[in-house]
Design a protein around this motif. Structure first.
Motif, PDB file in Angstrom:
ATOM      1  N   ILE A 121      -3.997  -0.444  -2.657  1.00  0.00           N
ATOM      2  CA  ILE A 121      -3.466  -1.310  -3.714  1.00  0.00           C
ATOM      3  C   ILE A 121      -1.959  -1.135  -3.831  1.00  0.00           C
ATOM      4  N   VAL A 122      -1.508   0.113  -3.814  1.00  0.00           N
ATOM      5  CA  VAL A 122      -0.067   0.376  -3.917  1.00  0.00           C
ATOM      6  C   VAL A 122       0.672  -0.275  -2.757  1.00  0.00           C
ATOM      7  N   VAL A 123       0.159  -0.080  -1.546  1.00  0.00           N
ATOM      8  CA  VAL A 123       0.814  -0.652  -0.369  1.00  0.00           C
ATOM      9  C   VAL A 123       0.822  -2.178  -0.445  1.00  0.00           C
ATOM     10  N   GLY A 124      -0.326  -2.767  -0.766  1.00  0.00           N
ATOM     11  CA  GLY A 124      -0.407  -4.223  -0.821  1.00  0.00           C
ATOM     12  C   GLY A 124       0.471  -4.828  -1.894  1.00  0.00           C
ATOM     13  N   SER A 125       0.463  -4.235  -3.083  1.00  0.00           N
ATOM     14  CA  SER A 125       1.258  -4.798  -4.177  1.00  0.00           C
ATOM     15  C   SER A 125       2.754  -4.622  -3.932  1.00  0.00           C
ATOM     16  N   VAL A 126       3.152  -3.460  -3.406  1.00  0.00           N
ATOM     17  CA  VAL A 126       4.574  -3.255  -3.096  1.00  0.00           C
ATOM     18  C   VAL A 126       5.035  -4.237  -2.028  1.00  0.00           C
ATOM     19  N   ALA A 127       4.260  -4.334  -0.948  1.00  0.00           N
ATOM     20  CA  ALA A 127       4.641  -5.235   0.140  1.00  0.00           C
ATOM     21  C   ALA A 127       4.649  -6.685  -0.325  1.00  0.00           C
TER      22      ALA A 127
ATOM     23  N   ALA B 100       0.029 -11.018   4.867  1.00  0.00           N
ATOM     24  CA  ALA B 100      -0.740 -10.199   5.809  1.00  0.00           C
ATOM     25  C   ALA B 100      -0.802  -8.738   5.366  1.00  0.00           C
ATOM     26  N   THR B 101       0.298  -8.219   4.828  1.00  0.00           N
ATOM     27  CA  THR B 101       0.283  -6.824   4.383  1.00  0.00           C
ATOM     28  C   THR B 101      -0.663  -6.628   3.204  1.00  0.00           C
ATOM     29  N   VAL B 102      -0.755  -7.619   2.342  1.00  0.00           N
ATOM     30  CA  VAL B 102      -1.699  -7.513   1.223  1.00  0.00           C
ATOM     31  C   VAL B 102      -3.133  -7.485   1.749  1.00  0.00           C
ATOM     32  N   VAL B 103      -3.413  -8.297   2.768  1.00  0.00           N
ATOM     33  CA  VAL B 103      -4.754  -8.282   3.365  1.00  0.00           C
ATOM     34  C   VAL B 103      -5.081  -6.888   3.900  1.00  0.00           C
ATOM     35  N   LEU B 104      -4.141  -6.303   4.639  1.00  0.00           N
ATOM     36  CA  LEU B 104      -4.374  -4.963   5.182  1.00  0.00           C
ATOM     37  C   LEU B 104      -4.546  -3.941   4.057  1.00  0.00           C
ATOM     38  N   GLY B 105      -3.753  -4.068   3.007  1.00  0.00           N
ATOM     39  CA  GLY B 105      -3.887  -3.156   1.878  1.00  0.00           C
ATOM     40  C   GLY B 105      -5.249  -3.265   1.212  1.00  0.00           C
TER      41      GLY B 105
ATOM     42  N   ALA C 151       4.067  -7.159  10.213  1.00  0.00           N
ATOM     43  CA  ALA C 151       3.427  -6.819   8.941  1.00  0.00           C
ATOM     44  C   ALA C 151       2.690  -5.490   9.031  1.00  0.00           C
ATOM     45  N   SER C 152       1.923  -5.297  10.093  1.00  0.00           N
ATOM     46  CA  SER C 152       1.142  -4.062  10.204  1.00  0.00           C
ATOM     47  C   SER C 152       2.037  -2.846  10.412  1.00  0.00           C
ATOM     48  N   THR C 153       3.150  -3.010  11.124  1.00  0.00           N
ATOM     49  CA  THR C 153       4.080  -1.884  11.276  1.00  0.00           C
ATOM     50  C   THR C 153       4.681  -1.501   9.933  1.00  0.00           C
ATOM     51  N   PHE C 154       5.001  -2.500   9.126  1.00  0.00           N
ATOM     52  CA  PHE C 154       5.510  -2.210   7.784  1.00  0.00           C
ATOM     53  C   PHE C 154       4.454  -1.517   6.924  1.00  0.00           C
ATOM     54  N   VAL C 155       3.201  -1.918   7.072  1.00  0.00           N
ATOM     55  CA  VAL C 155       2.130  -1.275   6.297  1.00  0.00           C
ATOM     56  C   VAL C 155       2.031   0.200   6.673  1.00  0.00           C
ATOM     57  N   ALA C 156       2.086   0.491   7.972  1.00  0.00           N
ATOM     58  CA  ALA C 156       2.050   1.892   8.402  1.00  0.00           C
ATOM     59  C   ALA C 156       3.222   2.665   7.807  1.00  0.00           C
TER      60      ALA C 156
END
Length: 750
Positions: free
Chosen positions: A423-429, A405-410, A472-477
């Motif tokens: 990209i950085v957020v999605g790949s790291v997560a 889910a975090t990759v989708v948001l990224g 997932a979205s809280t982690f993305v933030a």
């Protein structure tokens, strides 16, 4: 040159795409059809699975790897891949050739006190700081291991010391290894097929002798005595045999009535004949023991043919799960995610220096993340099909789904802003969550039967999925906020302009003129037109908008998921809310996200304050996700995990340090300080060194120890003193941003 730069992204896609195609292609068996054997179905942990899964999960519990290296290669020879014994082949060795299996280094011991207690410091094989031992090396201290393991098991898990946990883990690994030995045939037997033939030959006279004895008549005592040793062997196999590998003769009466070999052989005294599966499997065992490839392959084929009419579903399940294990979709996704992260980092670093190269790297990383996400999705959907369940059923699957889910948001963020941030957020997560899942898999089978209260696909597909999307979205933030802090402190990028695509608009064609060409050369990200005007903003503003939007998304899903959980609890336990730790954790996420939004709407925090609050959201979410499982109380407690507790404390300490970095005066931030403010560079490096010192102090002495907490307090004292000194000296800082309205939009931007 431009043409070559356009080809670079497709080169990377072709390269990693070829790797994915290669791992998905069916592989050929060797001389022995071990892969076909690995596909054979068994019943273990309440579910049908192939021999291969039994072997892999056993190795993960004992060795923390899914295979066994056959040669030792120094760590510095990273380019050399040693030959490895695959899981199914290793299991065959354990069951049929234990004398060879006992020489394989499959027991991992890395606790210094335990090594000292067992006097094993000078034995075993060391690799990357870890020591591996063979069963032969543990035999002399077997009794000590069992004795220490029993003592450790008498202590509650949450009260065990690290030594007790490690010795208990080692004892369980040794017991598991011995049980695997007794799965297919008794230990120490040279030709089990021959012995079974002799057993079946003597079975009739023994049954007659037993019947005569029950009637008080004379009976053949020699025939009864001849069965003493086999019966003892069969009883041991029935009690200690690991997997249930003998299917029921009458599947219509119950498809789950599988037995182990020992139990089936003991039933032979009642039925008078051997189960056909026992005959096939013992033939397989004897053939592999005698290294007769033709006999082994023929026996495997015959057993599959015997299973096909009545157990076609189990055969399909075994083949499908074997393929899932063999493809290793999540491992290859991790590799692609980390490579995409390197490319995205390069794109950020060259953002204003070499714009064309930066855009090429960004596009390459973007396409690779899409490729990795597709393979990630393949593994996730395949796993759902194998389980027949929604995506989240336990901690392991929650890590897989949160990463997905975090990759989708990224990707969505990157599609909108095109600044490498998504990209950085999605790949790291994606990488970190799959790494967490890999470590969670070390505990054993990740597809085991669900607890009774969780055995409902409706609530698993609604409450669990929705609340996990909130995680997932809280982690993305939080990840976006961390990126903001590090980019602001150590780079000038936050003050740079980026082009942003309006969410509801498609790009319009821009007529090429000398003026627009010069503008496009200056701006590495093509600006899109909106009413004839390019939409541009500082990277800091873009990150602020990203965090705000993601927090809104997280608040909605966390709240809805928590309410759905209450409805489920009302149906299952008869109450909507019981202040259970897991319920409290979910509520904390909702409240914290709501606090962030209200603080932003009320103008209590600006950009940096928003970021610090979002980073602390990582702490709240990690506690709700993992922390409550470690408390040992509540209906959602699934066991105290000492190793996970250490890493959780490390994560929380790291987040607190990042918040401290975010509290440094703005004059110390490279993105916001002027060239005349020379104090920023030494302060930044001093803060970085303090961060490293605090993390090392906590790692060696414990983050909840006096030294760990003291080191953290020293760092915050440094930040507070610096902020106070800056305020008293009147060091100029950037003007404050205007307060936003209730939508989170400033007057200037509107």
């Amino acid at each position: 040159m431009k043409f070559l730069l356009r080809l670079v992204p497709w080169f990377f896609v072709a390269l990693f795409g070829a790797e994915i195609v290669a791992v998905m292609m069916p592989k050929k068996d060797g001389e022995f059809h071990v892969r076909e054997f690995g596909r054979l179905p068994v019943l273990l942990n309440g579910r049908i699975q192939p021999f291969d899964s039994v072997a892999r999960n056993a190795l993960l519990q004992m060795r923390s790897t899914g295979d066994v290296p056959l040669e030792e290669v120094p760590s510095w020879k990273f380019w050399h891949h040693p030959e490895k014994l695959k899981a199914s082949a290793w299991l065959l060795e354990v069951m049929t050739r234990p004398d060879i299996a006992d020489t394989r280094p499959v027991f991992l011991i890395h606790h210094s006190d335990l090594l000292g207690e067992l006097k094993l410091q000078d034995k075993g094989i060391e690799k990357s700081g870890l020591r591996y031992y063979t069963f032969n090396e543990l035999k002399p201290v077997y009794e000590v291991i069992m004795d220490q393991g029993q003592k450790a098991d008498q202590v509650k898990p949450e009260e065990q010391t690290t030594f007790q946990k490690q010795v208990s883990k080692l004892a369980n690994a040794v017991i598991l290894y011995r049980r695997l030995k007794l799965t297919l045939e008794p230990e120490g037997v040279e030709d089990f097929s021959k012995e079974l033939a002799e057993f079946q030959k003597n079975l009739g006279p023994v049954q007659a002798a037993v019947a005569a004895s029950e009637k008080g008549k004379e009976f053949d005592q020699e025939a009864v005595r001849s069965m003493a040793v086999p019966v003892q062997q069969f009883q041991l196999m029935a009690e200690a045999g690991y997997a249930l590998i003998i299917p029921p003769l009458n599947p219509q009466a119950g498809r789950d009535r599988w037995q182990n070999v020992g139990t089936s052989l003991l039933e032979t005294f009642r039925t008078g004949h051997l189960h056909p599966a026992v005959t096939f499997l013992t033939t397989i065992a004897t053939a592999y023991q005698q290294q007769s490839a033709s006999q082994f392959n023929e026996a495997v084929d015959q057993y599959q043919a015997w299973l096909a009419p009545n157990f076609a579903r189990e055969l399909r399940k075994g083949r499908a799960e074997f393929y899932y294990n063999d493809v290793k979709a999540f491992l290859h996704s991790m590799i692609i995610y980390i490579f995409a992260l390197l490319l995205a980092g390069g794109a950020l670093l060259t953002f204003s220096v070499v714009p064309n190269l930066s855009e090429t790297l960004r596009r390459s990383a973007f396409y690779l993340v899409i490729l990795a996400w597709c393979f990630h999705t393949f593994g996730l959907v395949f796993r759902m099909a194998l389980e027949g369940r929604p995506p989240v059923t336990n901690l392991y699957s929650s890590a897989i789904f949160i990463g997905w889910a975090t990759v989708v948001l990224g990707l969505v963020l990157e599609r909108i802003y095109r600044a490498s941030i998504g990209i950085v957020v999605g790949s790291v997560a994606g990488f970190v969550t799959l790494l967490i899942a890999h470590n969670l898999a070390l505990g054993g089978d990740t597809m085991e039967m669900l607890r009774a209260v969780l055995d409902t696909n409706f609530w698993l597909a609604t409450h669990v999925v929705v609340v996990t999307l909130g995680y997932a979205s809280t982690f993305v933030a939080g990840l976006l906020a961390i990126l903001y802090i590090f980019l602001g402190l150590f780079t000038p990028l936050l003050s740079r302009k980026i082009g942003a695509r309006p969410a509801a608009e498609a790009p319009t064609a821009v007529t090429k003129t000398p003026r627009t060409a010069a503008k496009m050369a200056r701006d590495p990200v093509p600006a899109t037109a909106s009413a004839g005007r390019a939409v541009e903003m500082d990277l800091s503003k873009a990150l602020s908008k990203m965090v705000y939007g993601i927090v809104c998304f997280a608040t909605l899903f966390s709240f809805v998921g928590t309410v759905l959980g209450g409805i489920w609890a009302d149906q299952s336990w008869g109450r909507f809310w019981g202040w259970d730790p897991k319920e409290n954790g979910a509520l904390l996420i909702v409240l914290w996200n709501a606090l962030i939004l209200h603080a932003r709407w009320g103008g209590l925090v600006r950009e940096r304050g928003l970021m610090n609050l979002a980073v602390f959201g990582n702490v709240v979410t990690s506690f709700s996700w993992f922390g409550v499982n470690m408390l040992g109380i509540g209906l959602h407690s699934y066991g105290f995990m000492d190793a996970a507790f250490k890493w959780l404390m490390m994560f929380i300490a790291g987040q607190l340090l990042i918040i401290g970095d975010g509290l440094l005066p703005k004059s110390c931030w490279q993105s916001f300080s002027s060239p005349t403010q020379r104090l920023g560079l030494p302060v930044r490096w001093c803060a970085l060194l303090l961060n490293v010192a605090v993390m090392l102090m906590g790692f060696f002495f414990g983050y909840n120890s006096v030294l760990g907490i003291s080191a953290l307090l020293v760092f915050f004292a440094f930040v507070g003193t610096l902020s106070l000194a800056t305020a008293m000296s009147g060091t100029p800082t950037a003007p404050p941003a205007p307060a936003p309205d209730r939508r989170g939009v400033t007057a200037a931007s509107s």
